[in-house]
Design a protein around this motif. Structure first.
Motif, short mmCIF file in Angstrom:
data_model
loop_
_atom_site.label_atom_id
_atom_site.label_comp_id
_atom_site.label_asym_id
_atom_site.label_seq_id
_atom_site.Cartn_x
_atom_site.Cartn_y
_atom_site.Cartn_z
N LEU A 20 0.76 -1.14 -0.05
CA LEU A 20 0.07 0.16 0.06
C LEU A 20 0.87 1.40 0.10
O LEU A 20 0.48 2.20 -0.78
CB LEU A 20 -1.02 -0.05 1.39
CG LEU A 20 -2.06 1.13 1.32
CD1 LEU A 20 -2.82 1.39 0.02
CD2 LEU A 20 -2.70 1.10 2.50
N LEU A 21 1.93 1.19 0.86
CA LEU A 21 2.81 2.57 0.73
C LEU A 21 3.61 2.57 -0.53
O LEU A 21 3.57 3.90 -1.07
CB LEU A 21 3.87 2.07 2.03
CG LEU A 21 3.67 2.29 3.29
CD1 LEU A 21 4.61 1.99 4.22
CD2 LEU A 21 3.17 3.85 3.55
N GLU A 23 2.12 1.42 -3.44
CA GLU A 23 1.05 1.91 -4.39
C GLU A 23 0.97 3.47 -4.25
O GLU A 23 0.89 4.40 -5.23
CB GLU A 23 -0.14 1.37 -4.00
CG GLU A 23 -0.22 -0.15 -4.45
CD GLU A 23 -1.53 -0.92 -4.06
OE1 GLU A 23 -2.42 -0.17 -3.97
OE2 GLU A 23 -1.17 -1.87 -3.77
N ASN A 24 0.92 3.93 -2.96
CA ASN A 24 0.59 5.40 -2.57
C ASN A 24 1.82 6.19 -3.29
O ASN A 24 1.54 7.45 -3.87
CB ASN A 24 0.33 5.66 -1.20
CG ASN A 24 -0.79 5.42 -0.69
OD1 ASN A 24 -1.86 5.08 -1.68
ND2 ASN A 24 -0.90 4.94 0.41
N GLN A 27 1.48 6.41 -7.19
CA GLN A 27 0.46 7.21 -7.42
C GLN A 27 0.75 8.75 -7.50
O GLN A 27 0.37 9.49 -8.26
CB GLN A 27 -0.81 6.74 -6.67
CG GLN A 27 -1.32 5.33 -7.24
CD GLN A 27 -2.30 4.84 -6.53
OE1 GLN A 27 -2.57 5.18 -5.28
NE2 GLN A 27 -3.36 4.05 -7.24
N ASP A 28 1.37 8.94 -6.29
CA ASP A 28 2.01 10.55 -6.14
C ASP A 28 2.76 10.84 -7.06
O ASP A 28 2.83 12.01 -7.42
CB ASP A 28 2.58 10.57 -4.85
CG ASP A 28 1.47 10.59 -3.56
OD1 ASP A 28 0.27 10.69 -3.72
OD2 ASP A 28 1.95 10.41 -2.41
#
Length: 126
Positions: A20-21, A23-24, A27-28
């Motif tokens: 999840l980290l 991915e974030n 995406q950023d």
């Protein structure tokens, strides 16, 4: 501006929170997540079939190594980098020149590793 808009990324990571980290962070940077998978079999299937511009591969997937996925990506000409807490010492000889991003890592370190893996020039505004 990071220059990663539209880059399609496969994430192979067996730790849900870490995935999840990543991915974030991606995406950023403007990347599109094609898939985020935790197991070797699913990762191999996605790596062989999906349109991917880059992959981030955890080396240890619940006791299995992600090297077969890296081989599929290499055969397809898709750049990848390894994400690991063990460093580059755990890489077999055939992957010794590959990008390795040591865990834990910052968003900036991920961005720099992506640039190297994709052959991009450093961001002069950074």
């Amino acid at each position: 501006m990071s220059g990663f808009g539209g880059i399609k990324v496969l994430i192979v990571e067996d730790e849900g929170f870490v995935a999840l980290l990543i991915e974030n962070m991606l995406q950023d940077l403007g990347c599109e997540i094609v898939a985020s998978v935790a197991g070797l079999k699913e990762a191999s299937t996605v790596a062989a079939a999906e349109e991917i511009d880059l992959a981030v591969l955890d080396i240890n997937l619940g006791g299995e190594r992600s090297f077969p996925v890296a081989e599929v990506l290499r055969e397809r000409g898709v750049p990848f980098l390894f994400s690991t807490g063990y460093g580059s010492a755990g890489l077999p000889a055939e992957f010794s020149g590959c990008q390795v991003l040591g865990k834990p890592f910052s968003a900036k370190a991920l961005e720099e590793a992506l640039r190297r893996a994709l052959g991009c020039h450093p961001d002069p505004t950074a």
